[in-house]
Enzyme design. Structure first.
Site, PDB file in Angstrom:
ATOM      1  N   ASP A   1     -30.346  -6.271  -0.481  1.00  0.00           N
ATOM      2  CA  ASP A   1     -30.469  -4.985  -1.186  1.00  0.00           C
ATOM      3  C   ASP A   1     -29.113  -4.269  -1.229  1.00  0.00           C
ATOM      4  O   ASP A   1     -28.967  -3.236  -1.881  1.00  0.00           O
ATOM      5  CB  ASP A   1     -31.572  -4.101  -0.587  1.00  0.00           C
ATOM      6  CG  ASP A   1     -31.305  -3.699   0.854  1.00  0.00           C
ATOM      7  OD1 ASP A   1     -30.300  -4.164   1.440  1.00  0.00           O
ATOM      8  OD2 ASP A   1     -32.109  -2.919   1.409  1.00  0.00           O
ATOM      9  N   SER A   2     -28.102  -4.852  -0.563  1.00  0.00           N
ATOM     10  CA  SER A   2     -26.730  -4.339  -0.688  1.00  0.00           C
ATOM     11  C   SER A   2     -26.291  -4.371  -2.153  1.00  0.00           C
ATOM     12  O   SER A   2     -25.325  -3.708  -2.524  1.00  0.00           O
ATOM     13  CB  SER A   2     -25.758  -5.167   0.165  1.00  0.00           C
ATOM     14  OG  SER A   2     -25.892  -6.543  -0.117  1.00  0.00           O
TER      15      SER A   2
ATOM     16  N   ASP B   1     -34.415  -9.927  -0.115  1.00  0.00           N
ATOM     17  CA  ASP B   1     -34.424  -8.755   0.764  1.00  0.00           C
ATOM     18  C   ASP B   1     -35.455  -7.760   0.238  1.00  0.00           C
ATOM     19  O   ASP B   1     -35.381  -7.339  -0.921  1.00  0.00           O
ATOM     20  CB  ASP B   1     -33.011  -8.126   0.716  1.00  0.00           C
ATOM     21  CG  ASP B   1     -32.667  -7.393   1.982  1.00  0.00           C
ATOM     22  OD1 ASP B   1     -33.499  -7.360   2.907  1.00  0.00           O
ATOM     23  OD2 ASP B   1     -31.534  -6.868   2.058  1.00  0.00           O
TER      24      ASP B   1
ATOM     25  N   LYS C   1     -36.732 -11.015   3.731  1.00  0.00           N
ATOM     26  CA  LYS C   1     -36.161 -10.340   4.914  1.00  0.00           C
ATOM     27  C   LYS C   1     -36.653  -8.901   4.919  1.00  0.00           C
ATOM     28  O   LYS C   1     -36.712  -8.273   3.862  1.00  0.00           O
ATOM     29  CB  LYS C   1     -34.630 -10.357   4.869  1.00  0.00           C
ATOM     30  CG  LYS C   1     -33.993  -9.562   6.021  1.00  0.00           C
ATOM     31  CD  LYS C   1     -32.501  -9.746   6.086  1.00  0.00           C
ATOM     32  CE  LYS C   1     -31.696  -8.836   5.184  1.00  0.00           C
ATOM     33  NZ  LYS C   1     -31.877  -7.384   5.420  1.00  0.00           N
TER      34      LYS C   1
ATOM     35  N   GLU D   1     -36.694  -5.149   7.544  1.00  0.00           N
ATOM     36  CA  GLU D   1     -36.022  -4.486   8.666  1.00  0.00           C
ATOM     37  C   GLU D   1     -37.020  -3.876   9.650  1.00  0.00           C
ATOM     38  O   GLU D   1     -38.080  -3.414   9.259  1.00  0.00           O
ATOM     39  CB  GLU D   1     -35.115  -3.369   8.122  1.00  0.00           C
ATOM     40  CG  GLU D   1     -34.039  -3.867   7.184  1.00  0.00           C
ATOM     41  CD  GLU D   1     -33.107  -2.753   6.697  1.00  0.00           C
ATOM     42  OE1 GLU D   1     -33.260  -1.596   7.123  1.00  0.00           O
ATOM     43  OE2 GLU D   1     -32.218  -3.069   5.880  1.00  0.00           O
TER      44      GLU D   1
ATOM     45  N   GLU E   1     -27.226  -6.820  13.123  1.00  0.00           N
ATOM     46  CA  GLU E   1     -26.142  -6.137  12.407  1.00  0.00           C
ATOM     47  C   GLU E   1     -25.470  -5.089  13.289  1.00  0.00           C
ATOM     48  O   GLU E   1     -26.136  -4.275  13.945  1.00  0.00           O
ATOM     49  CB  GLU E   1     -26.707  -5.470  11.123  1.00  0.00           C
ATOM     50  CG  GLU E   1     -25.633  -4.732  10.332  1.00  0.00           C
ATOM     51  CD  GLU E   1     -25.998  -4.474   8.871  1.00  0.00           C
ATOM     52  OE1 GLU E   1     -27.048  -4.940   8.401  1.00  0.00           O
ATOM     53  OE2 GLU E   1     -25.197  -3.795   8.206  1.00  0.00           O
TER      54      GLU E   1
END
Ligand code: KIV
Length: 276
Positions: free
Chosen positions: A43-44, A82, A111, A113, A181
């Site tokens: 998602d960056s 993501d 992925k 979080e 991270e």
């Protein structure tokens, strides 16, 4: 064919896992050619490809466009989609449905979080439904506001133990790996040594089972800011700029297009148009 077992095998054989991000077809082709172990459509991309200030401004439907492009370019790669902000937080049904959309768009895994009870249940539901999940701990950009900003995590033994405890829960819930991270290298080492599943570090030092970085960061294509953990292997932004300036000059100077880049009309047709 690359699967989640390939990741575990690499960790078990003490071979580092190499991951990178890709958001588009042609970058995916390059990563596929380089036989990278895993490609994350992160998602960056909200920041790197779309110019937003953070990762909050991308929706699941937008992510799917990029996932499909990467899948078309990287036919032999293991591709992880993501899950963007708020695409899995509202209900298990929403999370599962959106994770499913990633897989039906071509991703091999998703992925997400965090590690609270809700996330752990969602991970279980995903894996039971055939959707492999990569966890993400330490600095988790989608939780930036509650973490109090962009901050190094796991800076004390107590905090490192807390991340390890979360990582173990992710492992038990069925994650095939976990991204760590932004934390001290020794904290990531401690976590890695106490897990069966591989850890993939970003700004987490050299002891993780593997590494991931943003491709546009290490190639110097994205230049808005450079985190300390990024090493630049080339300077694509500068190379592109130089090429584009040269193109501009050649058009202005009537050097481009030359005969080589042009199509010629046959003589009879030229005559009809009085061009000869
Ligand atoms: O979005 C992203 O690129 C990430 C990192 C782990 C690379 O989540």
């Amino acid at each position: 064919m690359k699967t989640i077992s390939s990741f575990q095998k690499l960790k078990d054989n003490n071979e580092k896992i190499v991951m990178l991000t890709a958001y588009d077809y042609s970058t995916a082709q390059v990563l596929d050619k380089a036989d990278i172990d895993g490609i994350l459509v992160g998602d960056s991309l909200a920041m790197v490809a779309l110019g937003y200030e953070n990762t909050y401004n991308i929706t699941i439907d937008e992510m799917l466009i990029f996932i499909k492009a990467v899948c078309r370019g990287a036919k032999n790669s293991f591709i992880i989609g993501d899950m963007p902000f708020m695409s899995y937080n509202l209900s298990l049904e929403q999370g599962l449905r959106n994770a499913g959309k990633m897989i039906s768009s071509g991703a091999n895994a998703v992925k997400l979080e965090g590690c609270n009870e809700y996330i752990l249940t969602l991970i279980k539901r995903c894996t039971e439904s055939g959707i492999p999940v990569l966890g993400h701990l330490g600095f988790t950009p989608q939780l930036m506001n509650t973490l109090g900003g962009y901050k190094i995590q796991g800076k004390t033994s107590e905090k490192t133990e807390a991340i390890l405890s979360c990582a173990k829960k992710l492992q038990d819930a069925g994650c095939f790996g976990v991204v760590l991270e932004l934390m001290p290298a020794e904290s990531a080492k401690y976590i890695t040594n106490n897990l069966h599943i591989p850890t993939i570090g970003i700004g987490a030092g050299k002891y993780c089972s593997g590494q991931i970085v943003v491709t546009d960061d290490i190639t110097g294509k994205f230049t808005d800011f450079t985190p300390k953990f990024v090493k630049k292997y080339t300077h694509i932004h500068d190379i592109l700029l130089k090429s584009i300036q040269e193109y501009k000059k050649e058009v202005k100077d009537e050097i481009f297009p030359s005969e080589k880049e042009s199509f010629e009309l046959v003589k009879e047709e030229k005559e009809k148009l009085s061009l000869v």
